[in-house]
Design a protein around this motif. Sequence first.
Motif, PDB file in Angstrom:
ATOM      1  N   GLN A 183     -12.701  -0.401   8.833  1.00  0.00           N
ATOM      2  CA  GLN A 183     -11.630  -0.857   7.507  1.00  0.00           C
ATOM      3  C   GLN A 183     -13.063  -1.812   7.087  1.00  0.00           C
ATOM      4  N   LEU A 234     -10.592  -1.935  -0.143  1.00  0.00           N
ATOM      5  CA  LEU A 234     -10.951  -1.736   1.130  1.00  0.00           C
ATOM      6  C   LEU A 234     -10.990  -0.458   2.168  1.00  0.00           C
ATOM      7  N   THR A 235     -11.607   0.059   1.919  1.00  0.00           N
ATOM      8  CA  THR A 235     -11.800   1.751   2.022  1.00  0.00           C
ATOM      9  C   THR A 235     -12.381   2.382   4.012  1.00  0.00           C
ATOM     10  N   ARG A 236     -11.902   2.995   4.304  1.00  0.00           N
ATOM     11  CA  ARG A 236     -12.203   3.465   6.445  1.00  0.00           C
ATOM     12  C   ARG A 236     -13.359   4.030   6.185  1.00  0.00           C
ATOM     13  N   CYS A 286     -17.238   7.497   3.700  1.00  0.00           N
ATOM     14  CA  CYS A 286     -16.119   6.766   2.946  1.00  0.00           C
ATOM     15  C   CYS A 286     -15.032   7.206   2.161  1.00  0.00           C
TER      16      CYS A 286
END
Length: 343
Positions: free
Chosen positions: A190, A248-250, A260
């Motif tokens: 993350q 906020l991303t993986r 992303c």
Amino acid sequence: MTEGAALVRSFASPPPQSRHWTFTAAATAVVTPALVWGIDRSYRSMDRCLRDRGLRISDPDLDMPEACAGSSVLLGTLALVAIAYLAATLITGLCVGVWEGRRRRGFGCRRWLVVAVVGLAAPWALVTYAAGYGIGRLFPPPAVSPVSTAWTDGIDAARRTLEFLSQGGQPGSVPAPGFFTDEPVYLDAQLHYARHYGSTVSYQQTSTVAFGSTAFVTGALLANAVGNASARSRAERLARPQWREHQLTRVMLTPTRTWCHSFGRWLSFDHAGVLEYHLDHHGVVLFFADTEPLRLTGPAAWVHAVFFAYFRFGASALNTVPFLMPLRAATSSAVSAAPSPQD
């Protein structure tokens, strides 16, 4: 300094917010003329009422007639409000000056138009602000807050990964069930995601028609001018190139791409298309030839830098890639700080 380094620096040190100056300019431009106008009208009304009864305000033994009591109470109330307003602006100006001076901000956050309005509408507040600003500059700047445990762990993990790969180790993939690429995944974390680009922003100019005394009309026009200037500066600030799409991303890293998950869809960034790669204590920035720069911020960003260098340039380049210099320095410091067997 290259354009990429400048963008990294601009992200690390964002310009300070100065909305409190806009609010102060608008408030003082309205409140000060309104108080002056109200006190003047109340004083004239009470003086006229007394003169009609053969009395003067300057009489030593003045017994206020009941007919003039309303004007007298209003004048007294406005006088108390003016005293409180004066004290509040003096204290606020001093405190804000000390706070901004200690943090080494520009005088008035370099908002010269609103500073001029405050100087015209409340010069005593600007004088105390200047005094507080000078006092604040005498103090040392506040200490930078310590790095959190998560950031320390992320840097340590990147340092150990760099050392392991430099010694000939092979990276291990991580499970990524449901991910649609056929390539193995070596990082699943993350991270905070952002892109850098400009935009088009529109705004509206307003106009004000005021009737009354000169002070009231002047205050209304000043407040309208400050509002229009604030809207224009806000539109310019929003339109200029800056970091956008914060989320906020993986983030997934494969040998050839960084993936992303942004706003419900996967975006792919080809490592071969990266023109510049920067690493600092906030995270990493990737620059491309045909798309906007990508910013990844978080503890795992340092590990991303190690894997990117490994897959893009090979294990032999891990000790020479320039953007890994801060991590190599951290590794050298850790090795030199380790106790020797004789200790």
